[in-house]
Write a protein that holds these residues in place. Structure first.
Motif, PDB file in Angstrom:
ATOM      1  N   GLU A 206       0.841  -1.188   0.000  1.00  0.00           N
ATOM      2  CA  GLU A 206       0.000   0.000   0.000  1.00  0.00           C
ATOM      3  C   GLU A 206       0.878   1.240   0.000  1.00  0.00           C
ATOM      4  OE1 GLU A 206      -3.528   2.345   2.479  1.00  0.00           O
ATOM      5  OE2 GLU A 206      -2.716   0.461   3.245  1.00  0.00           O
ATOM      6  N   TRP A 207       0.564   2.145  -0.906  1.00  0.00           N
ATOM      7  CA  TRP A 207       1.258   3.441  -0.972  1.00  0.00           C
ATOM      8  C   TRP A 207       0.330   4.494  -0.413  1.00  0.00           C
ATOM      9  CZ3 TRP A 207       1.404   7.010  -5.774  1.00  0.00           C
ATOM     10  CH2 TRP A 207       2.122   8.165  -5.467  1.00  0.00           C
ATOM     11  N   ARG A 208       0.679   5.003   0.811  1.00  0.00           N
ATOM     12  CA  ARG A 208      -0.073   6.112   1.394  1.00  0.00           C
ATOM     13  C   ARG A 208       0.469   7.393   0.775  1.00  0.00           C
ATOM     14  NH1 ARG A 208      -2.749   5.179   6.386  1.00  0.00           N
ATOM     15  NH2 ARG A 208      -3.212   7.404   6.357  1.00  0.00           N
ATOM     16  N   VAL A 209      -0.272   7.926  -0.190  1.00  0.00           N
ATOM     17  CA  VAL A 209       0.168   9.131  -0.889  1.00  0.00           C
ATOM     18  C   VAL A 209       0.313  10.289   0.092  1.00  0.00           C
ATOM     19  CG1 VAL A 209      -0.384  10.721  -2.764  1.00  0.00           C
ATOM     20  CG2 VAL A 209      -1.022   8.306  -2.948  1.00  0.00           C
ATOM     21  N   ASN A 210      -0.642  10.402   1.015  1.00  0.00           N
ATOM     22  CA  ASN A 210      -0.597  11.400   2.075  1.00  0.00           C
ATOM     23  C   ASN A 210      -1.470  10.878   3.217  1.00  0.00           C
ATOM     24  OD1 ASN A 210      -3.317  12.028   1.268  1.00  0.00           O
ATOM     25  ND2 ASN A 210      -2.470  13.371  -0.309  1.00  0.00           N
ATOM     26  N   ASP A 211      -1.832  11.751   4.162  1.00  0.00           N
ATOM     27  CA  ASP A 211      -2.641  11.307   5.292  1.00  0.00           C
ATOM     28  C   ASP A 211      -4.047  10.896   4.886  1.00  0.00           C
ATOM     29  OD1 ASP A 211      -0.583  11.672   7.030  1.00  0.00           O
ATOM     30  OD2 ASP A 211      -1.258  13.619   7.779  1.00  0.00           O
ATOM     31  N   HIS A 212      -4.498  11.314   3.695  1.00  0.00           N
ATOM     32  CA  HIS A 212      -5.895  11.109   3.315  1.00  0.00           C
ATOM     33  C   HIS A 212      -6.112   9.995   2.294  1.00  0.00           C
ATOM     34  CE1 HIS A 212      -6.772  14.943   5.327  1.00  0.00           C
ATOM     35  NE2 HIS A 212      -5.693  15.397   4.717  1.00  0.00           N
ATOM     36  N   VAL A 213      -5.129   9.702   1.432  1.00  0.00           N
ATOM     37  CA  VAL A 213      -5.329   8.801   0.301  1.00  0.00           C
ATOM     38  C   VAL A 213      -4.294   7.684   0.321  1.00  0.00           C
ATOM     39  CG1 VAL A 213      -5.422   8.616  -2.221  1.00  0.00           C
ATOM     40  CG2 VAL A 213      -6.266  10.680  -1.096  1.00  0.00           C
ATOM     41  N   GLY A 214      -4.753   6.458   0.064  1.00  0.00           N
ATOM     42  CA  GLY A 214      -3.875   5.306  -0.055  1.00  0.00           C
ATOM     43  C   GLY A 214      -4.268   4.462  -1.259  1.00  0.00           C
ATOM     44  N   ILE A 215      -3.271   3.821  -1.918  1.00  0.00           N
ATOM     45  CA  ILE A 215      -3.498   2.923  -3.051  1.00  0.00           C
ATOM     46  C   ILE A 215      -2.911   1.563  -2.690  1.00  0.00           C
ATOM     47  CG2 ILE A 215      -3.068   2.503  -5.492  1.00  0.00           C
ATOM     48  CD1 ILE A 215      -2.737   5.534  -5.834  1.00  0.00           C
ATOM     49  N   LYS A 216      -3.755   0.535  -2.671  1.00  0.00           N
ATOM     50  CA  LYS A 216      -3.351  -0.800  -2.206  1.00  0.00           C
ATOM     51  C   LYS A 216      -3.536  -1.826  -3.312  1.00  0.00           C
ATOM     52  CE  LYS A 216      -6.316  -3.428  -0.522  1.00  0.00           C
ATOM     53  NZ  LYS A 216      -6.527  -4.815  -0.878  1.00  0.00           N
ATOM     54  N   VAL A 217      -2.611  -2.810  -3.406  1.00  0.00           N
ATOM     55  CA  VAL A 217      -2.751  -3.948  -4.308  1.00  0.00           C
ATOM     56  C   VAL A 217      -2.336  -5.194  -3.542  1.00  0.00           C
ATOM     57  CG1 VAL A 217      -2.045  -5.049  -6.450  1.00  0.00           C
ATOM     58  CG2 VAL A 217      -2.288  -2.567  -6.372  1.00  0.00           C
ATOM     59  N   ASP A 218      -3.253  -6.179  -3.436  1.00  0.00           N
ATOM     60  CA  ASP A 218      -2.967  -7.472  -2.818  1.00  0.00           C
ATOM     61  C   ASP A 218      -2.937  -8.543  -3.893  1.00  0.00           C
ATOM     62  OD1 ASP A 218      -2.831  -6.434  -0.318  1.00  0.00           O
ATOM     63  OD2 ASP A 218      -4.791  -7.134   0.351  1.00  0.00           O
ATOM     64  N   GLY A 219      -2.054  -9.522  -3.720  1.00  0.00           N
ATOM     65  CA  GLY A 219      -1.990 -10.670  -4.622  1.00  0.00           C
ATOM     66  C   GLY A 219      -2.066 -11.964  -3.831  1.00  0.00           C
ATOM     67  N   SER A 220      -2.968 -12.892  -4.254  1.00  0.00           N
ATOM     68  CA  SER A 220      -3.142 -14.188  -3.578  1.00  0.00           C
ATOM     69  C   SER A 220      -2.829 -15.297  -4.570  1.00  0.00           C
ATOM     70  CB  SER A 220      -4.575 -14.339  -3.056  1.00  0.00           C
ATOM     71  OG  SER A 220      -4.923 -13.256  -2.217  1.00  0.00           O
ATOM     72  N   TRP A 221      -2.176 -16.364  -4.065  1.00  0.00           N
ATOM     73  CA  TRP A 221      -1.794 -17.465  -4.956  1.00  0.00           C
ATOM     74  C   TRP A 221      -1.767 -18.758  -4.160  1.00  0.00           C
ATOM     75  CZ3 TRP A 221       2.414 -20.897  -5.442  1.00  0.00           C
ATOM     76  CH2 TRP A 221       2.523 -21.551  -6.678  1.00  0.00           C
ATOM     77  N   SER A 222      -2.452 -19.769  -4.707  1.00  0.00           N
ATOM     78  CA  SER A 222      -2.475 -21.094  -4.084  1.00  0.00           C
ATOM     79  C   SER A 222      -2.379 -22.126  -5.198  1.00  0.00           C
ATOM     80  CB  SER A 222      -3.768 -21.289  -3.291  1.00  0.00           C
ATOM     81  OG  SER A 222      -3.804 -22.581  -2.722  1.00  0.00           O
ATOM     82  N   HIS A 223      -1.467 -23.090  -5.058  1.00  0.00           N
ATOM     83  CA  HIS A 223      -1.257 -24.076  -6.127  1.00  0.00           C
ATOM     84  C   HIS A 223      -0.821 -25.394  -5.504  1.00  0.00           C
ATOM     85  CE1 HIS A 223       0.354 -25.928  -9.805  1.00  0.00           C
ATOM     86  NE2 HIS A 223      -0.402 -25.047 -10.467  1.00  0.00           N
ATOM     87  N   TRP A 224      -1.797 -26.180  -5.143  1.00  0.00           N
ATOM     88  CA  TRP A 224      -1.479 -27.486  -4.573  1.00  0.00           C
ATOM     89  C   TRP A 224      -2.580 -28.481  -4.917  1.00  0.00           C
ATOM     90  CZ3 TRP A 224      -5.201 -29.082  -1.116  1.00  0.00           C
ATOM     91  CH2 TRP A 224      -5.974 -28.083  -0.498  1.00  0.00           C
ATOM     92  N   GLY A 225      -2.246 -29.765  -4.781  1.00  0.00           N
ATOM     93  CA  GLY A 225      -3.173 -30.841  -5.115  1.00  0.00           C
ATOM     94  C   GLY A 225      -2.828 -31.478  -6.444  1.00  0.00           C
ATOM     95  N   SER A 226      -3.546 -32.505  -6.805  1.00  0.00           N
ATOM     96  CA  SER A 226      -3.326 -33.234  -8.051  1.00  0.00           C
ATOM     97  C   SER A 226      -4.450 -32.944  -9.023  1.00  0.00           C
ATOM     98  CB  SER A 226      -3.249 -34.741  -7.770  1.00  0.00           C
ATOM     99  OG  SER A 226      -4.495 -35.201  -7.258  1.00  0.00           O
TER     100      SER A 226
END
Length: 355
Positions: A206-226
């Motif tokens: 997350e990039w908090r541009v200032n006290d009022h605005v933030g830009i967030k990016v989350d990434g999720s990854w799961s790779h298991w099983g047959s």
């Protein structure tokens, strides 16, 4: 500019003394802060009583303060000047919000040192507000009669002429005041503990541009099983824009979205059917609300919930004799409800780490 009434000193004839200047009366109000913390707490350490006393002084001298004849001096004393700056602003905010003062009514100084009061006692982690009240000038005594000496006659050609020195040095222009420092701006590393518990590791920035605005990016990854047995293969990207509200700038609302793919059989797919698998694309978005709880200087806990719509384009299948048997092709469905949920650990990795 100190609010000491200017008295004109008259140099009388022989036998007449000069009148002394009237000294101002100082009212000092002290607010104490928790060591290492920048929040202004009442009624901690008597701050509530001091605040009421300061409110009374402001009301009593509101006219003088508003006219600029009597500024309010706010001095911060902390281990660092940055911490003193933030604490002094907390105190000024109380007067601006509760008593209608403006930034022009204050003179602020910040020190990376303790404060010694007039009695010689040393105080740490403190903000001192000083009201310098002009004293009433003493009445002048009646002038004593004196013999007026004749003024010397100065011929016109003998009148002194002011000559500008070629070595005169111009006074330096005052330096502009430093721009206010954003308290929360910086870069934050985060992981969603709820998704981690569901065996879908998640990491984000997350990039908090200032006290009022933030830009967030989350990434999720799961790779298991047959291919034929229990399987959970998911990737998901979740961008979001946040607006932080209230005085503490920790409560927020945001606009978020989700994009990804899923291939799941049993595992978390068992919530819908114990023997049906799903494979397809996910995208959607909605509104999020949340709160960022500070734990330490660089560590916090983020709680959030998103509500909106999720579109799922998918195929359904089951496993028979070690092979996938498709039950439905090119299906789609819209889900109205939660779009995301998080209990995340957040670390500040860039920016002012003293906050």
């Amino acid at each position: 500019m100190l609010l000491i009434p200017a008295l004109l000193l008259t140099f009388p004839a022989s036998g007449e003394a000069a009148y002394p200047k009237a000294e101002p009366e100082e009212n000092i109000v002290m607010f104490r802060f928790v060591p290492g913390d920048d929040m202004f707490y009442t009624p901690w350490e008597g701050n509530d009583g001091e605040l009421e006393r300061l409110y009374t002084l402001v009301e009593q001298y509101r006219t003088e303060i508003a006219s600029g004849k009597m500024p309010v001096y706010v001095d911060g004393y902390s281990p660092t000047k940055q911490l003193s700056f933030v604490r002094a602003n907390r105190v000024k905010s109380e007067l601006i919000l509760q008593k209608g003062l403006s930034e022009d009514n204050f003179i602020t100084k910040n020190y990376a040192a303790p404060y010694s009061d007039p009695a010689g006692t040393v105080h740490k982690d403190i903000v001192v507000v000083t009201m310098r009240i002009p004293a009433e000038p003493e009445p002048k005594p009646a002038p004593q009669p004196s013999v007026q000496e004749p003024k010397p006659v100065v011929l016109e050609e003998e009148a002194p002429q002011e000559v500008e020195s070629p070595f005169a040095i111009a006074e330096p222009e005052p330096m502009p005041a430093p721009a206010p420092v954003s308290e929360h701006a910086g870069v934050y590393l985060r992981t969603n503990l709820l998704y981690d518990a569901l065996l879908t590791p998640t990491i984000g920035l997350e990039w908090r541009v200032n006290d009022h605005v933030g830009i967030k990016v989350d990434g999720s990854w799961s790779h298991w099983g047959s291919t034929h047995g229990r399987v959970q293969k998911i990737w998901l990207v979740s961008p979001e824009v946040r607006w932080y509200l209230l005085d503490t700038k920790r409560f927020y609302v945001g606009l978020g979205a989700n994009f990804g793919e899923a291939n799941i059989y049993k595992g978390i797919a068992s919530v819908f059917s114990s023997d049906t698998g799903y494979q397809g694309n996910i995208y959607g978005g909605g509104v999020t609300v949340g709160y960022n709880l500070a734990l330490r200087k660089c560590l916090s806990m983020d709680f959030n919930l998103g509500l909106g719509v999720t579109h799922f384009s998918y195929d359904t299948f089951t496993v028979r004799g070690g092979y996938r048997v498709y039950q439905g092709r090119d299906l789609s469905k819209n889900f109205w409800g939660p779009t995301q949920a998080g209990v995340s650990l957040v670390w500040r990795i860039a920016g002012n780490k003293n906050k």
